[in-house]
Design a protein around this motif. Structure first.
Motif, PDB file in Angstrom:
ATOM      1  N   ALA A  97       0.950  -1.277   0.176  1.00 39.85           N
ATOM      2  CA  ALA A  97      -0.094  -0.049  -0.051  1.00 39.85           C
ATOM      3  C   ALA A  97       0.824   1.210   0.000  1.00 39.85           C
ATOM      4  O   ALA A  97       0.609   2.183  -0.804  1.00 39.85           O
ATOM      5  CB  ALA A  97      -0.767   0.008   1.077  1.00 39.85           C
ATOM      6  N   ALA A 101       0.990   4.162  -3.026  1.00 45.33           N
ATOM      7  CA  ALA A 101       0.923   5.484  -2.415  1.00 45.33           C
ATOM      8  C   ALA A 101       1.781   6.426  -2.939  1.00 45.33           C
ATOM      9  O   ALA A 101       1.550   7.624  -3.478  1.00 45.33           O
ATOM     10  CB  ALA A 101       0.537   5.520  -1.108  1.00 45.33           C
ATOM     11  N   ARG A 102       3.043   5.865  -2.705  1.00 46.11           N
ATOM     12  CA  ARG A 102       4.326   6.669  -3.219  1.00 46.11           C
ATOM     13  C   ARG A 102       4.200   6.768  -4.831  1.00 46.11           C
ATOM     14  O   ARG A 102       4.268   7.797  -5.367  1.00 46.11           O
ATOM     15  CB  ARG A 102       5.545   6.090  -3.022  1.00 46.11           C
ATOM     16  CG  ARG A 102       6.874   6.675  -3.317  1.00 46.11           C
ATOM     17  CD  ARG A 102       6.932   8.292  -2.893  1.00 46.11           C
ATOM     18  NE  ARG A 102       8.012   8.759  -3.684  1.00 46.11           N
ATOM     19  CZ  ARG A 102       8.293  10.224  -3.659  1.00 46.11           C
ATOM     20  NH1 ARG A 102       7.282  10.976  -3.212  1.00 46.11           N
ATOM     21  NH2 ARG A 102       9.511  10.602  -4.274  1.00 46.11           N
ATOM     22  N   ASP A 104       1.565   7.096  -6.606  1.00 38.91           N
ATOM     23  CA  ASP A 104       0.719   8.059  -6.779  1.00 38.91           C
ATOM     24  C   ASP A 104       0.938   9.283  -6.369  1.00 38.91           C
ATOM     25  O   ASP A 104       0.674  10.396  -7.091  1.00 38.91           O
ATOM     26  CB  ASP A 104      -0.840   7.608  -5.831  1.00 38.91           C
ATOM     27  CG  ASP A 104      -1.350   6.391  -6.372  1.00 38.91           C
ATOM     28  OD1 ASP A 104      -1.209   5.793  -7.345  1.00 38.91           O
ATOM     29  OD2 ASP A 104      -2.370   6.013  -5.460  1.00 38.91           O
ATOM     30  N   GLU A 105       1.763   9.546  -5.573  1.00 38.33           N
ATOM     31  CA  GLU A 105       2.478  10.692  -5.101  1.00 38.33           C
ATOM     32  C   GLU A 105       3.075  11.451  -6.324  1.00 38.33           C
ATOM     33  O   GLU A 105       3.395  12.485  -6.678  1.00 38.33           O
ATOM     34  CB  GLU A 105       3.008  10.763  -3.937  1.00 38.33           C
ATOM     35  CG  GLU A 105       3.852  11.926  -3.294  1.00 38.33           C
ATOM     36  CD  GLU A 105       4.400  11.743  -2.113  1.00 38.33           C
ATOM     37  OE1 GLU A 105       5.087  12.866  -1.658  1.00 38.33           O
ATOM     38  OE2 GLU A 105       4.631  10.647  -1.544  1.00 38.33           O
ATOM     39  N   ARG A 109      -1.096  12.100  -8.791  1.00 39.85           N
ATOM     40  CA  ARG A 109      -2.442  11.485  -9.099  1.00 39.85           C
ATOM     41  C   ARG A 109      -2.683  11.642 -10.392  1.00 39.85           C
ATOM     42  O   ARG A 109      -4.094  12.106 -10.483  1.00 39.85           O
ATOM     43  CB  ARG A 109      -3.184  11.845  -7.979  1.00 39.85           C
ATOM     44  CG  ARG A 109      -2.946  11.355  -6.629  1.00 39.85           C
ATOM     45  CD  ARG A 109      -3.550  11.856  -5.455  1.00 39.85           C
ATOM     46  NE  ARG A 109      -3.156  11.145  -4.017  1.00 39.85           N
ATOM     47  CZ  ARG A 109      -1.826  11.410  -3.545  1.00 39.85           C
ATOM     48  NH1 ARG A 109      -1.200  12.556  -3.954  1.00 39.85           N
ATOM     49  NH2 ARG A 109      -1.576  10.710  -2.433  1.00 39.85           N
ATOM     50  N   GLN A 187      -4.110  -0.214  -9.412  1.00 40.01           N
ATOM     51  CA  GLN A 187      -4.372   0.219  -8.073  1.00 40.01           C
ATOM     52  C   GLN A 187      -4.388  -0.954  -7.330  1.00 40.01           C
ATOM     53  O   GLN A 187      -4.918  -1.108  -6.172  1.00 40.01           O
ATOM     54  CB  GLN A 187      -5.712   0.863  -8.052  1.00 40.01           C
ATOM     55  CG  GLN A 187      -5.652   2.167  -8.729  1.00 40.01           C
ATOM     56  CD  GLN A 187      -4.687   3.197  -8.043  1.00 40.01           C
ATOM     57  OE1 GLN A 187      -4.865   3.236  -6.919  1.00 40.01           O
ATOM     58  NE2 GLN A 187      -3.935   3.763  -8.875  1.00 40.01           N
TER      59      GLN A 187
END
Length: 493
Positions: A97, A101-102, A104-105, A109, A187
């Protein structure tokens, strides 16, 4: 300063999308990293430049390729470095996760607001929509907001990149396979992932998803991975993938593909492979099919052939850069192309009369006569181990008619490698042109962080430096770059 965009009545307008027709000095089609560079450089002598983008400004590299893929690969590389280092605790499994998340950063996004702000800050005009030629220096840009006719007073630069190639395998397209875009923006991590292909994208994403917990099967049509690299490089990646539990099937010919409730099924000659997702990584092709090239007597779907100034021969106002030319397939080399083309456009068509005279008298832009995309294309594969090479492989050099010899060295035998880890493993090799006093024409490095050793070799190849001259370039001790001294000693210096 050249005039801004004008409407049909000749009045200057502030917003290019508020009128049915707009005119610019230069139009760049494609707002990825390559197009951005071309537009920025072309504007530097005062030309008014429009940048047209149908998706996200920043393009493939920022959102679906280089940046997200390296973010997905880096955590596993860090863990491997820790495991190889005595005294450092095993970090354990990845936090999936947190990795996603990284990713996406780093892609913001998939929001290109900051890139669009950069375009505006650089003095460029951003047109959102799909561009299509309607004739010489004439285009239409179609978007949800309507259609705008656009004219380029002087030049058009095509930087539309490339698209994944989906092989004509029965049922493949209908099975909704992943492309690299789907994989790098996923995702979720599929429990089972099949990968069709054996090149850079296939090897990198097989490595990434295996580290994230997928059971990965790689189906390679040929008999080796990374066929464009030295054979020892592909062999090292093959051994590493298999050691990580990745199943690699060489000589695999996909005959049929179908998707059902159990997943995606790939039928080979002698078995069926089932996975939750199938990634197709079998190459890319220039994105030229839907540009209206037929209206300017060029072939839709074909690469745009260019000279060393990145100009299309016979079409003095048309330039092309990056993947769309078929000459390069990396962001860094495409950006190099873009800088060349942008500088040529700026000098050739800009208001600086002295620059125009100098460019005209120099012939085909003499500053770039030895375009590095011919001689020294650097390539890095961020697998474990990393693979990095530049220039010619031994086979490519011999196929080109060069008289060459190679010098190779095991990186584990370099003092700097032993400091890093007792388990350090890797190999490096130079290809030397014996007819030119052992000028370096190619180099390959395989090992942890091999990418960081590549630029020295790129300078050697671009500079056409003989190994005897490089003997005087003293490497620091103890670093892995001391391999350059070992190259010289192995060559008899």
């Amino acid at each position: 300063m050249a005039a801004g965009p004008v409407d049909p009545a000749g009045a200057d307008t502030g917003d290019p999308m508020t009128q049915a027709q707009q005119t610019f000095d230069v139009v760049v089609i494609g707002g990825g990293a390559v197009g951005e560079n071309a537009a920025d450089r072309a504007s530097r002598t005062g030309l008014h430049v429009a940048l047209v983008e149908s998706a996200l400004v920043g393009g493939e590299c920022s959102y679906w390729a280089c940046m997200p893929s390296k973010v997905l690969l880096r955590p596993d590389a860090a863990c491997e470095a820790a495991r190889r280092t005595p005294g450092v605790r095993d970090p354990g499994d990845l936090d999936v996760a947190a990795v996603l998340a990284r990713r996406d950063e780093i892609t913001h996004r998939w929001d290109d607001s900051s890139q669009a702000d950069w375009v505006a800050g650089a003095g460029l005009t951003l047109l959102r929509g799909h561009a299509r030629f309607t004739g010489p220096r004439a285009l239409v840009v179609e978007s949800d907001d309507g259609t705008v006719e656009v004219e380029a007073r002087h030049a058009v630069v095509v930087a539309t990149g490339s698209l994944p190639t989906i092989p004509p395998v029965d049922g493949l397209a209908a099975a909704r396979p992943w492309t690299s875009r789907d994989a790098t923006s996923a995702q979720h991590v599929p429990a089972r992932l099949a990968v069709l292909g054996g090149g850079v994208v296939a090897c990198e994403l097989a490595t990434a998803f295996a580290s994230l917990g997928s059971r990965v099967t790689v189906l390679v049509r040929g008999d080796a991975l990374l066929a464009g690299a030295e054979p020892f490089a592909g062999a090292a990646v093959l051994a590493s993938l298999r050691a990580r539990g990745v199943r690699v099937v060489l000589g695999a010919q996909a005959r049929r593909v179908h998707r059902d409730a159990d997943g995606v099924h790939v039928t080979l000659d002698d078995e069926d492979v089932t996975a939750d997702e199938l990634l197709v990584a079998t190459g890319r092709h220039p994105r030229t099919r839907d540009l209206g090239l037929e209206t300017i007597d060029l072939e839709p779907g074909a690469p745009l052939e260019v000279d060393d100034a990145l100009a299309v021969p016979g079409v003095p106002w048309l330039f092309a850069v990056g993947d769309v030319t078929g000459r390069t397939g990396t962001t860094h080399q495409g950006k190099y192309d873009a800088r060349v083309a942008g500088d040529v456009v700026a000098a050739r068509f800009g208001p600086d009369e002295a620059a125009r005279r100098a460019e005209a008298s120099a012939g085909p832009w003499s500053r770039y006569r030895a375009s590095a995309d011919h001689a020294a294309v650097p390539q890095v594969v961020f697998t474990q181990p990393e693979v990095a090479w530049v220039g010619l492989t031994e086979r490519a050099a011999r196929d080109a008619g060069l008289a060459v010899r190679t010098v190779a060295y095991e990186l584990a035998d370099v003092a700097g490698a032993s400091v890093i880890s007792p388990d350090y493993a890797g190999r490096a090799q130079l290809v030397l042109d014996t007819a030119r006093d052992d000028v370096v024409v190619g180099a390959t490095f395989v090992g942890p962080d091999a990418a960081e050793m590549l630029h020295a070799a790129t300078i050697a190849v671009v500079g056409e430096l003989p190994l005897a001259r490089l003997w005087h370039a003293v490497p620091s001790y103890p670093t892995v770059s001391e391999v350059w001294l070992r190259f010289a000693e192995s060559a008899g210096l």
